[in-house]
Design a protein around this motif. Sequence first.
Motif, short mmCIF file in Angstrom:
data_model
loop_
_atom_site.label_atom_id
_atom_site.label_comp_id
_atom_site.label_asym_id
_atom_site.label_seq_id
_atom_site.Cartn_x
_atom_site.Cartn_y
_atom_site.Cartn_z
N THR A 67 -58.78 76.91 -16.87
CA THR A 67 -60.03 76.20 -16.57
C THR A 67 -60.00 74.76 -17.08
OG1 THR A 67 -61.25 78.27 -16.69
CG2 THR A 67 -62.53 76.25 -16.90
N ASN A 68 -59.38 74.54 -18.22
CA ASN A 68 -59.34 73.21 -18.81
C ASN A 68 -58.12 72.40 -18.41
OD1 ASN A 68 -61.78 72.97 -20.57
ND2 ASN A 68 -60.97 74.93 -21.23
N GLY A 69 -57.32 72.92 -17.47
CA GLY A 69 -56.25 72.14 -16.86
C GLY A 69 -54.93 72.12 -17.57
N ALA A 77 -55.31 66.27 -15.22
CA ALA A 77 -56.09 65.55 -14.21
C ALA A 77 -57.23 64.82 -14.93
CB ALA A 77 -56.65 66.53 -13.19
N PRO A 78 -57.68 63.68 -14.40
CA PRO A 78 -58.73 62.90 -15.08
C PRO A 78 -59.99 63.70 -15.38
CG PRO A 78 -57.79 61.63 -13.29
CD PRO A 78 -57.20 63.00 -13.21
N GLU A 79 -60.35 64.66 -14.53
CA GLU A 79 -61.59 65.41 -14.79
C GLU A 79 -61.47 66.36 -15.97
OE1 GLU A 79 -59.42 67.62 -11.45
OE2 GLU A 79 -59.97 65.54 -11.83
N HIS A 80 -60.25 66.63 -16.43
CA HIS A 80 -60.05 67.54 -17.57
C HIS A 80 -59.91 66.80 -18.89
CE1 HIS A 80 -59.80 71.11 -15.17
NE2 HIS A 80 -58.87 70.57 -14.40
N VAL A 91 -61.03 65.00 -22.01
CA VAL A 91 -62.26 64.90 -22.80
C VAL A 91 -62.06 63.78 -23.80
CG1 VAL A 91 -63.76 66.11 -24.41
CG2 VAL A 91 -62.70 67.35 -22.53
#
Length: 107
Positions: A63-65, A87-90, A92
């Motif tokens: 889920t967190n890539g 990936a950029p969306e993962h 934090v």
Amino acid sequence: MTYPAYEHFKRDRRKSLASQFVMDWLTGELDFLAPRDCKREWVAAQMGMAGPHVSVALRWLVTNGYLKDHRKSKQEPRCLTLVHRLAPEHIVPEMERRKGPRLRRAA
């Protein structure tokens, strides 16, 4: 072995101890190109952990890539590879360091 996604994983404060153990073990078992079947029971038996803990850790890592799941449907066993870069969306932003109370010298 170290790579960009693993370095980010080490700094991720959201991870559990189970996900830390599973990721450290899988880093020696998986690679970046060839997907490999990773059944929960097999990983749990190899690591000496309880199956539910392994399942939660694998789900969190996917889920967190940090891992890529290549299976076509939920009924198939997990088929995983390592992820080299997140990936950029993962990604934090790193949390700020918590500043503790300042200690005063005794007079």
